[in-house]
Design a protein around this motif. Structure first.
Motif, PDB file in Angstrom:
ATOM      1  N   VAL A  63      44.291  25.967  36.106  1.00 21.70           N
ATOM      2  CA  VAL A  63      43.512  26.736  35.261  1.00 21.70           C
ATOM      3  C   VAL A  63      43.493  28.135  36.143  1.00 21.70           C
ATOM      4  N   SER A  64      43.924  29.588  35.114  1.00 23.50           N
ATOM      5  CA  SER A  64      43.807  30.895  36.676  1.00 23.50           C
ATOM      6  C   SER A  64      42.047  31.502  35.875  1.00 23.50           C
ATOM      7  N   ILE A  65      41.400  31.800  36.828  1.00 18.36           N
ATOM      8  CA  ILE A  65      39.774  32.581  36.460  1.00 18.36           C
ATOM      9  C   ILE A  65      40.375  34.343  36.852  1.00 18.36           C
ATOM     10  N   PRO A  66      39.377  35.378  35.581  1.00 15.65           N
ATOM     11  CA  PRO A  66      40.302  36.528  36.035  1.00 15.65           C
ATOM     12  C   PRO A  66      39.402  37.305  36.908  1.00 15.65           C
ATOM     13  N   SER A  67      39.337  38.025  37.669  1.00 14.36           N
ATOM     14  CA  SER A  67      38.862  38.386  39.021  1.00 14.36           C
ATOM     15  C   SER A  67      39.076  40.115  38.732  1.00 14.36           C
ATOM     16  N   PRO A  68      39.012  40.236  38.041  1.00 19.62           N
ATOM     17  CA  PRO A  68      38.528  42.211  37.688  1.00 19.62           C
ATOM     18  C   PRO A  68      37.741  42.763  39.025  1.00 19.62           C
ATOM     19  N   PRO A  69      37.608  43.812  39.528  1.00 23.02           N
ATOM     20  CA  PRO A  69      37.041  44.798  40.368  1.00 23.02           C
ATOM     21  C   PRO A  69      36.041  45.571  39.894  1.00 23.02           C
ATOM     22  N   GLU A  70      35.099  44.161  39.287  1.00 23.09           N
ATOM     23  CA  GLU A  70      33.868  45.320  38.500  1.00 23.09           C
ATOM     24  C   GLU A  70      32.676  44.255  38.808  1.00 23.09           C
ATOM     25  N   THR A  71      31.545  44.005  39.230  1.00 20.63           N
ATOM     26  CA  THR A  71      31.106  43.263  39.271  1.00 20.63           C
ATOM     27  C   THR A  71      29.600  42.954  38.202  1.00 20.63           C
ATOM     28  N   ALA A  72      30.381  43.850  37.220  1.00 19.04           N
ATOM     29  CA  ALA A  72      29.594  43.697  35.502  1.00 19.04           C
ATOM     30  C   ALA A  72      30.291  42.524  35.445  1.00 19.04           C
ATOM     31  N   ALA A  73      31.689  42.226  35.899  1.00 22.33           N
ATOM     32  CA  ALA A  73      32.488  41.066  35.618  1.00 22.33           C
ATOM     33  C   ALA A  73      31.775  39.765  36.719  1.00 22.33           C
ATOM     34  N   ILE A  74      30.808  39.851  37.183  1.00 22.17           N
ATOM     35  CA  ILE A  74      30.527  38.362  37.775  1.00 22.17           C
ATOM     36  C   ILE A  74      29.502  37.324  37.188  1.00 22.17           C
ATOM     37  N   PRO A  75      29.038  37.528  36.458  1.00 18.20           N
ATOM     38  CA  PRO A  75      28.036  36.754  35.039  1.00 18.20           C
ATOM     39  C   PRO A  75      29.391  35.625  34.331  1.00 18.20           C
ATOM     40  N   ASP A  76      30.679  36.628  33.844  1.00 18.27           N
ATOM     41  CA  ASP A  76      32.048  35.899  32.898  1.00 18.27           C
ATOM     42  C   ASP A  76      32.624  35.089  33.589  1.00 18.27           C
ATOM     43  N   LYS A  77      32.498  35.458  35.300  1.00 16.94           N
ATOM     44  CA  LYS A  77      33.823  34.332  36.190  1.00 16.94           C
ATOM     45  C   LYS A  77      32.682  33.785  36.174  1.00 16.94           C
ATOM     46  N   ILE A  78      31.799  33.999  36.774  1.00 19.86           N
ATOM     47  CA  ILE A  78      31.094  31.907  36.407  1.00 19.86           C
ATOM     48  C   ILE A  78      30.966  31.302  35.657  1.00 19.86           C
ATOM     49  N   ARG A  79      30.528  31.828  33.938  1.00 18.98           N
ATOM     50  CA  ARG A  79      30.934  31.090  33.075  1.00 18.98           C
ATOM     51  C   ARG A  79      32.327  30.159  32.758  1.00 18.98           C
ATOM     52  N   ALA A  80      33.640  31.129  33.170  1.00 15.20           N
ATOM     53  CA  ALA A  80      34.875  30.757  33.099  1.00 15.20           C
ATOM     54  C   ALA A  80      34.640  29.332  34.149  1.00 15.20           C
ATOM     55  N   VAL A  81      34.476  29.394  35.131  1.00 16.01           N
ATOM     56  CA  VAL A  81      34.445  28.404  36.253  1.00 16.01           C
ATOM     57  C   VAL A  81      33.583  26.872  35.250  1.00 16.01           C
ATOM     58  N   GLY A  82      32.513  27.197  35.290  1.00 13.36           N
ATOM     59  CA  GLY A  82      31.650  26.642  34.349  1.00 13.36           C
ATOM     60  C   GLY A  82      32.409  26.058  33.795  1.00 13.36           C
ATOM     61  N   GLU A  83      32.591  27.064  32.705  1.00  7.20           N
ATOM     62  CA  GLU A  83      33.556  26.328  31.275  1.00  7.20           C
ATOM     63  C   GLU A  83      34.957  24.713  31.822  1.00  7.20           C
ATOM     64  N   ALA A  84      35.366  25.589  33.282  1.00  8.29           N
ATOM     65  CA  ALA A  84      36.258  25.073  33.998  1.00  8.29           C
ATOM     66  C   ALA A  84      36.090  23.708  33.974  1.00  8.29           C
ATOM     67  N   ILE A  85      35.307  23.454  34.207  1.00 17.83           N
ATOM     68  CA  ILE A  85      34.427  22.369  35.324  1.00 17.83           C
ATOM     69  C   ILE A  85      33.833  20.836  34.627  1.00 17.83           C
ATOM     70  N   GLY A  86      33.501  22.055  33.088  1.00 15.76           N
ATOM     71  CA  GLY A  86      32.438  21.111  32.413  1.00 15.76           C
ATOM     72  C   GLY A  86      31.329  20.963  32.357  1.00 15.76           C
TER      73      GLY A  86
END
Length: 292
Positions: free
Chosen positions: A118-141
């Motif tokens: 699983v590759s997690i998008p990491s755009p250089p934007e603070t607004a993207a942090i919550p969705d990064k957390i959600r993506a990791v959570g989705e990946a690990i159930g």
């Protein structure tokens, strides 16, 4: 007789290793049930631990420095120079990496192994942090935990944004210096995590006209006229105030004349993870010790 170049031989050898090892790797019904996770990227590792799932991590990369217990895990190399053999030797049932992990050959081998990658998008934007957390959570159930953490981070980010918006004073110009190379400053422009954090902390990026990380000419440094020089603390490329202000161009800036030099932990400042709002708040306090 066919002779292979060293690089080609290495790639084929690695591919054969991956194919052989994949026959003995553990499997799970779903990647979300994974019990042996290899985490590639300091922020990815930090998020997994923040979700309370650190015991499932069996190996990390060299940028995974927080929390402290993550550093005790087996290490598979730098995030952009990982070894496919090193990753597979940990017999993972899930590999999760931040976008940009590499090299490409190693990533392709890992994907071809049949293991969930699983590759997690990491755009250089603070607004993207919550969705990064959600993506990791989705990946690990652990989507439920991730949603709670994401909302908490959103609230923290909004709090520092509101604080900065309410400030009345002039914004300081900050030059983030990644390193020195051949007498030139490698600086962070726009579309970089340093730029995102400087703005979140209520300051201006002194070189926002460039994109990404680029070396600056002496003329560009003088024209940028930073009020403060900001660098990462620790590491092999750690830049000191003495080194920075020994450069005539930097010495001629407001930052140089006032010896205004700040350091912060690299992952804390640039990781754009769960602690980003805290890092921005700390940076704001250092930039404006008497308030803004």
């Amino acid at each position: 007789m066919l002779t292979l170049c060293p690089l080609r031989r290495q790639v084929l050898s690695t591919a054969f290793f991956a194919l052989t090892l994949s026959l003995t790797l553990p499997t799970t019904a779903s990647a979300k049930d994974a019990e042996r996770i290899v985490s590639i990227g300091g922020t990815i590792t930090e998020i997994i631990y923040a979700l309370g799932e650190g015991d499932r991590v069996v190996a990390v990369d060299t940028t995974s420095l927080y929390p402290q217990e993550a550093t005790a895990k087996p290490n598979i190399g730098y995030v952009r120079q990982i070894s496919a053999e090193g990753v597979l030797s940990q017999t993972p049932d899930l590999i999760i990496a931040e976008s940009g992990a590499g090299p490409v050959d190693a990533v392709n081998i890992l994907k071809a192994s049949g293991l969930p990658f699983v590759s997690i998008p990491s755009p250089p934007e603070t607004a993207a942090i919550p969705d990064k957390i959600r993506a990791v959570g989705e990946a690990i159930g652990r989507s439920d935990k991730a949603e709670a953490l994401a909302k908490s981070v959103e609230e923290s980010l909004k709090a520092i944004e509101d604080k900065v918006a309410a400030s009345q004073g002039a914004k300081k110009k900050v030059l983030f210096a990644l390193s020195l190379a051949n007498g030139r400053v490698m600086a962070a422009g726009s579309q970089s995590s340093a730029d995102a954090m400087i703005r979140l902390a209520g300051a201006e990026n002194a070189v926002s006209t460039i994109n990404g990380y680029k070396p600056l000419t002496d003329e560009a440094v003088i024209a940028a006229a930073p009020d403060v020089v900001l660098v990462m603390s620790g590491g092999a490329q750690h830049l000191t105030a003495e080194q920075a202000f020994a450069l005539p161009a930097l010495a001629a800036t407001p930052a140089g004349r006032n010896k205004a030099f700040l350091t912060m932990d690299g992952l804390y400042l640039l990781g754009l993870g769960p602690r980003a709002a805290d890092a921005a708040r700390d940076l704001n306090a250092m930039l404006y010790p008497e308030g803004q």
